[in-house]
Design an enzyme around this catalytic site. Structure first.
Site, PDB file in Angstrom:
ATOM      1  N   SER A   1      61.931  37.362  62.475  1.00 23.90           N
ATOM      2  CA  SER A   1      60.699  36.975  63.166  1.00 23.90           C
ATOM      3  C   SER A   1      59.625  36.479  62.219  1.00 23.90           C
ATOM      4  CB  SER A   1      60.159  38.185  63.936  1.00 23.90           C
ATOM      5  OG  SER A   1      58.907  37.907  64.522  1.00 23.90           O
TER       6      SER A   1
ATOM      7  N   ASP B   1      56.002  36.421  69.326  1.00 23.59           N
ATOM      8  CA  ASP B   1      56.678  35.550  69.691  1.00 23.59           C
ATOM      9  C   ASP B   1      57.714  35.467  68.622  1.00 23.59           C
ATOM     10  OD1 ASP B   1      53.952  34.095  71.032  1.00 23.59           O
ATOM     11  OD2 ASP B   1      54.928  35.079  72.224  1.00 23.59           O
TER      12      ASP B   1
ATOM     13  N   THR C   1      59.824  36.098  67.876  1.00 26.52           N
ATOM     14  CA  THR C   1      60.981  36.815  67.327  1.00 26.52           C
ATOM     15  C   THR C   1      62.279  36.224  67.877  1.00 26.52           C
ATOM     16  OG1 THR C   1      59.672  38.810  67.177  1.00 26.52           O
ATOM     17  CG2 THR C   1      62.051  39.087  67.225  1.00 26.52           C
ATOM     18  N   THR C   2      63.336  36.224  67.043  1.00 27.27           N
ATOM     19  CA  THR C   2      64.646  35.800  67.545  1.00 27.27           C
ATOM     20  C   THR C   2      65.674  36.862  67.236  1.00 27.27           C
ATOM     21  OG1 THR C   2      66.144  33.893  67.757  1.00 27.27           O
ATOM     22  CG2 THR C   2      65.538  34.529  65.522  1.00 27.27           C
TER      23      THR C   2
END
Length: 588
Positions: free
Chosen positions: A418, A399, A400-401
């Protein structure tokens, strides 16, 4: 009827307990299968919006406040790197489910002065005091490293990556880059929908005894009030994070690794019985790395080397290039079938050959060669699923952007950051307001595996920025967030644009597939042929044909990643954002 009369006519019960938007579990009408999006007058029927266009710069991130911070930096004379650092700091506050100063960072940059793509690896190493024997002693029932707690924590690399980028490409004073994030953390900001959902999920996971987290009081004190995590629209503040950002802004990037912050981190892990030390932090430094590319039907697509999984995208595209996907048809059963099989083959190589290059010499040239791709493509059949999928046999020698920014000088930054799984390890150091990543979960514990755990080693990394050039000119900075979805999503975006001539926003809004199965770099076996997750927008005829072929199908909302992109045209930029998340794309 005017608005006042209308409201007066609505039953009071309709407004009861609806100050803030409800979550997906509480909304009884969100899953109507016969309801679809509205109709646009132009563009693809499935697209939720068009791209944002501008002459001087652009930014696309997963949070509107981060995009605004990036544009603010560009307008005050900052470079694309300045804007990216500012955006990332805001994301650490506004989107902590994905990123923060407790995580790692990778980036590719189009440097207009040298006219090439350059890359950095901002990933940290495992603590020197944590041994393989200790990891095995604390392994879970599957013989894998636990997903949460101190055994999963590696040194956070993000802040030094920002510092390194700014040292080479920054124009604005370092301290100025943190002012938007500090302001938001102190004043507070409304929580966006995806963040509210995933913080609630993290609350449930972190507080389970079976998660084996040494302490959760710090998380609960910040994120859980009266037994509930924030809902969409509620104002959230994080003054502790504002203080941490101030220390970094005033002391420089190394203040995270060698100053007051590092002292507090070491004291925290000593208190809870963990292994991270100030010496581990001080030893960390970002590396400049050489990106590689493959040519996909005239477009050069770039990726970062291991310990990143960036070359998986390139391997997938090399195999996909062996088939006439355009002739098969957009969203057709055969186009999806051949693409998914390419993924399965590339991911078997990922499980076998991807690891920290300081500990293992990956056969890169062989993996990225067109001859190897042709050999692998011969395994794919149009009338059946390959069983089993397996890695190639390497030559004996060896679950990273996500967010992207472009500036008026032609620099483009493709950056991804992340905490890894969800919000991270569940561990928040005393008084600092951020969570440590759990990237250390990605090591294997199997003797002889290239990715086997070792002290001072970098784990296999899922986070990968994307970049594409054409005829020596920058074409697109792009990325798709979400663990093993990242190379799958990147390959779909490239195919949508190159094979099917979709626009930048249309390519991201197009329905996606996500395959889950096969072998993992941790040594885990997820089953063969695994599950093929298809978004609801995939045509029903395609779903039926794939099921008839033998693919086990599932919808599984939430696994299809998050996309941001900027495309460069002569004298202008187009920016696109992800309809599945809460971001914004702006250009000016």
């Amino acid at each position: 009827m005017n608005r006042r009369s209308f409201i007066a006519a609505v039953p009071a019960a309709a407004f009861a307990n609806r100050v803030f938007a409800t979550s997906r579990q509480e909304n009884p009408v969100r899953d109507r299968p016969d309801v679809h999006g509205g109709d646009r007058i132009d563009g693809a029927t499935w697209a939720g919006r068009s791209a944002a266009w501008g002459l001087h710069g652009a930014a696309a991130t997963a949070h509107p406040l981060a995009t605004l911070a990036a544009i603010e930096m560009l307008k005050t004379g900052g470079s694309a790197v300045d804007a990216a650092v500012a955006a990332n700091a805001v994301l650490g506050f506004g989107e902590p489910i994905s990123c923060g100063v407790g995580g790692d960072c990778f980036a590719m940059i189009w440097d207009p002065k040298v006219r090439k793509v350059v890359g950095i690896n901002g990933s940290g190493r495992s603590p020197k005091a944590l041994t393989l024997a200790e990891q095995r002693k604390r392994a879970n029932a599957k013989g894998l490293i636990n997903s949460y707690g101190a055994v999963s924590v590696s040194v956070p690399g993000a802040v030094d990556a920002w510092w390194t980028l700014h040292g080479k490409y920054g124009k604005l004073p370092w301290k100025d880059l943190f002012q938007p994030a500090i302001r938001h953390a102190e004043e507070g900001a409304p929580v966006v929908q995806n963040v509210a959902y995933y913080v609630g999920s993290s609350q449930r996971i972190f507080n389970k005894p079976e998660s084996h987290i040494e302490e959760v009081a710090n998380f609960n004190a910040l994120w859980v009030k009266d037994g509930k995590s924030p809902r969409e629209g509620e104002v959230f503040r994080n003054p502790m994070l504002a203080h941490t950002y101030r220390l970094i802004a005033e002391g420089g990037g190394r203040a995270f690794y060698e100053g007051e912050i590092a002292d507090k981190i070491e004291a925290y892990f000593k208190r809870i019985g963990g292994w991270m030390t100030k010496a581990d932090l001080a030893a960390h430094h970002t590396e400049w790395v050489e990106p590689r590319f493959v040519n996909y039907r005239g477009t050069d697509v770039w990726g970062l080397p291991p310990n990143s999984q960036g070359f998986v995208t390139l391997q997938m595209l090399n195999i996909m290039e062996q088939f006439d996907l355009k002739g098969m048809g957009f969203q057709s059963p055969m186009a999806l079938h051949h693409s998914v099989e390419a993924k399965r083959l590339a991911f078997e190589d990922r499980a076998r050959f991807y690891a920290d290059p300081h500990f293992y010499n990956q056969p890169t040239d062989w993996l990225l060669s067109k001859d190897y791709a042709k050999e692998r493509a011969k395994l794919i059949r149009p009338d059946r699923i390959l069983t089993p999928a397996y890695p190639g046999q390497a030559p004996s020698h060896g679950d990273t952007t996500y967010f992207t920014v472009a500036d008026k000088d032609g620099m483009m930054v493709s950056q991804i950051q992340s905490n890894y799984r969800g919000m991270g390890s569940g561990l928040m150091p005393d008084g600092l307001g951020f969570m440590f990543q759990n990237r250390g979960e990605m090591f294997a514990l199997t003797d002889g595996h290239p990715n086997i755990y070792a002290p001072g080693k970098r784990p296999f990394q899922t986070i990968i920025p994307g970049f594409a050039t054409r005829d020596g000119e920058p074409l697109m900075s792009f990325g798709v967030m979400g663990g093993d979805m990242q190379p799958q999503g990147q390959a779909q975006i490239v195919s949508n644009i190159v094979d099917f001539d979709l626009g930048l926003q249309e390519a991201g809004d197009s329905p996606r597939w996500h395959h889950d199965g096969g072998n993992e770099p941790t040594g885990e076996q997820l089953g063969d042929p695994g599950k093929l997750n298809l978004e609801s927008g995939v045509p029903e005829a395609t779903k039926k044909a794939l099921a008839d072929l033998g693919w086990p199908l599932a919808p599984n909302p939430g696994v299809y990643g998050g996309y941001e992109a900027i495309r460069r045209y002569p004298g202008r930029y187009a920016a696109a954002t992800e309809m599945r998340k809460d971001g914004a794309a702006l250009a000016y």
